[in-house]
Design a protein around this motif. Structure first.
Motif, short mmCIF file in Angstrom:
data_model
loop_
_atom_site.label_atom_id
_atom_site.label_comp_id
_atom_site.label_asym_id
_atom_site.label_seq_id
_atom_site.Cartn_x
_atom_site.Cartn_y
_atom_site.Cartn_z
N THR A 146 -33.83 58.03 -77.73
CA THR A 146 -32.41 58.25 -77.98
C THR A 146 -31.73 58.82 -76.73
O THR A 146 -30.61 58.41 -76.39
CB THR A 146 -32.22 59.20 -79.18
N TYR B 280 -19.75 57.62 -76.39
CA TYR B 280 -20.26 57.44 -77.76
C TYR B 280 -19.40 56.43 -78.51
O TYR B 280 -19.92 55.59 -79.26
CB TYR B 280 -20.34 58.79 -78.49
N HIS C 72 -20.80 52.90 -80.34
CA HIS C 72 -20.63 52.56 -81.76
C HIS C 72 -19.69 51.36 -81.93
O HIS C 72 -19.91 50.50 -82.78
CB HIS C 72 -20.13 53.78 -82.54
N LEU D 231 -21.29 47.91 -81.63
CA LEU D 231 -22.32 47.51 -82.61
C LEU D 231 -21.93 46.22 -83.33
O LEU D 231 -20.74 45.92 -83.50
CB LEU D 231 -22.50 48.63 -83.65
N GLU E 296 -30.34 48.56 -82.55
CA GLU E 296 -29.19 49.16 -83.24
C GLU E 296 -29.44 50.59 -83.70
O GLU E 296 -28.55 51.44 -83.63
CB GLU E 296 -28.84 48.32 -84.47
N GLY E 297 -30.64 50.86 -84.21
CA GLY E 297 -30.93 52.20 -84.71
C GLY E 297 -30.75 53.25 -83.63
O GLY E 297 -30.08 54.27 -83.82
N PHE E 298 -31.34 53.01 -82.46
CA PHE E 298 -31.22 53.98 -81.36
C PHE E 298 -29.80 54.03 -80.81
O PHE E 298 -29.37 55.07 -80.31
CB PHE E 298 -32.23 53.68 -80.25
N VAL F 217 -27.05 53.74 -82.68
CA VAL F 217 -26.33 54.64 -83.60
C VAL F 217 -26.66 56.09 -83.25
O VAL F 217 -25.77 56.93 -83.08
CB VAL F 217 -26.70 54.35 -85.07
N LEU F 218 -27.96 56.37 -83.10
CA LEU F 218 -28.41 57.74 -82.80
C LEU F 218 -27.91 58.22 -81.44
O LEU F 218 -27.54 59.39 -81.29
CB LEU F 218 -29.93 57.81 -82.80
N ASP G 270 -24.41 59.29 -81.84
CA ASP G 270 -24.40 60.60 -82.53
C ASP G 270 -24.78 61.72 -81.57
O ASP G 270 -24.17 62.80 -81.58
CB ASP G 270 -25.39 60.59 -83.71
N LEU G 271 -25.80 61.46 -80.76
CA LEU G 271 -26.28 62.49 -79.83
C LEU G 271 -25.19 62.86 -78.82
O LEU G 271 -24.99 64.04 -78.51
CB LEU G 271 -27.53 61.99 -79.10
#
Lengths: 304, 304
Positions: free
Chosen positions: B32, B81, B85, B88, B109-111, B113-114, B117-118
């Motif tokens: 991430t 960020y 997003h 995506l 995609e999962g990372f 999103v994270l 967020d991070l």
């Protein structure tokens, strides 16, 4: 003596109105707001606000109940955003949460991503807003964000995602859970005390009660997660409000799959004993731990 | 007299080291973190940090350069960020950003999103951290989060997503852009001044220079977006570093599709004149506006 249902109900009455007023009614037609509210108001056990309320009660913190409630709602927003993003197809791909369709099932993936962002951003707005009028709370707010971030929840989520389709060892699983769920539970348990004492980086490090609360939260957090893994095997979707049997199907490393069912139950009991031991010490220091004992028992014995 | 290339290069030298140290090297193996750094260090024109640097220069703000740089990096994290997003598949579904594969194309995609967020969470950590030592900045930080939220960037993004496959009218398009891109540009233009004056909700409302800066930022933000829409028609992916012709293909409402090409160019010039007019007023008040005039001309005439 109240039972857990009474504690949960009383917390619900305390926190729900605060959550309900997070978004101004004038923006209630915005789809992202609807999606965020949908998940925020979906109920759930409100365990983190409950822990905050119970810490406050245990330690006899008076005069700052409004502030504690404000922080409890803020923490619940952070928790809810993490569930929304966690449920996305690219992450855990869950359809069901708290007995209802997950946010992306109800509003689509795009709005679910945005609703999560909105909850996190609004939580930060709330923390900054209160910092303007009460700068003495700034360190507590800072620690809430730290525990939600890379050294806490997001860091745990990252380990989790990187461990997909891989067997991980127990040490890494403990680190994962300590960050992913443990960090916000720590925040919940310690925040009311931090607010009441206006703790700073310096004073927190030297505060015996603070250290005991962190210790208590570590045991509770781990017990909570082990129980979650056990329930994924023993419970049903109807009772749990989310899909079960998923861990084994996804070959996910959990306390049950790594240790076996019996050893996982032993581990759960060990952590519950650890929590009770810390509560014993808090009681010796004059704090009213009765409700926290009920809460700890519930976390171990709950069937949902 | 510097040219725009020189201003951009000098800003890059100023901001890149600050961005590079956002994440501790000890966590550099976390996927991430890698994904977040990938997008954060992907270059781009750093327009928002540039505006912060130029406001500081124009108004002769001295003694707080380190703080301005800290806020500039924080704002760039929020901007980054939002790009991750926004790119995506469930949102704009873009493969290319700043001439490189988008975050989800490179890390999944999962990372992605994270990682988004991070970046947002870490931006909040930074704002809370500085609030501990410098409570006089709390209102500026609060306004940065407000402008990134429902009444700013996220709100604009939400209108954008709700308007997909729909024709919207010019008023809504202006509101959308004023929030989606305009709000962070406002933050960039006013933050250095807010920090130097330690503005609060009360003092900001009565400050003439603050009002002029907000006005300047409104014109610049709108001009920037109209130009973006024009470039989507006139430029190429090689020059722009992102895909072009997408707006027409997606039947997206833009200043070009709503007004027609010529009227969009007129609108751009009108906003540029508005910006120059405000700069004229700032000059009369004794501020050094020369570089900001170069920046405004660039925003209108840029080919990427």
């Amino acid at each position: 003596m109240p039972d857990i249902a009474e504690l949960i109900r009383s917390c619900d009455e305390w926190i729900t109105p605060e959550l309900d007023k997070v978004f101004d009614p004038s923006v209630s037609e915005d789809i992202t707001v609807k999606a965020a509210k949908y998940s925020l108001m979906a109920g759930g056990k409100r365990l983190r606000p409950l822990m905050m309320k119970e810490t406050s009660k245990m330690m006899g913190l008076t005069g700052i109940d409004e502030d504690i409630r404000y922080y409890a709602a803020t923490l619940e927003m952070i928790h809810t955003y993490s569930l929304i993003h966690d449920d996305l197809p690219a992450m855990d791909n869950d359809d069901l949460r708290r007995g209802k369709p997950t946010c992306h099932k109800a509003f689509g993936e795009g709005f679910a991503v945005l609703a999560g962002d909105l909850l996190l951003n609004t939580a930060c707005e709330r923390l900054m807003s209160i910092a303007v009028s009460k700068p003495e709370y700034a360190y507590t707010s800072y620690m809430m964000m730290v525990r939600a971030g890379l050294n806490g929840m997001i860091g745990g989520q990252s380990i989790d995602l990187a461990s997909e389709d891989k067997k991980i060892d127990l040490d890494l699983l403990i680190e994962l859970q300590d960050k992913k769920t443990g960090a916000l539970i720590k925040t919940a348990v310690v925040t009311p005390y931090m607010l009441s004492k206006k703790l700073t980086a310096e004073t927190a490090g030297a505060d015996e009660d603070y250290k005991l609360l962190i210790n208590l939260a570590s045991h509770i957090g781990l017990a909570f997660q082990i129980k979650d893994d056990i329930l994924d095997v023993t419970s049903s979707a109807e009772v749990l409000g989310k899909n079960v049997g998923k861990d084994a199907r996804d070959e996910k490393s959990t306390f049950v799959t790594l240790l076996g069912f019996d050893a996982a139950c032993d581990y759960l009991n060990k952590e519950a004993c650890g929590a009770r031991e810390v509560l014993g010490k808090l009681k010796e220091r004059g704090y009213a731990t009765a409700d926290y004992e009920i809460l700890t028992d519930y976390l171990v014995n709950r069937d949902m």
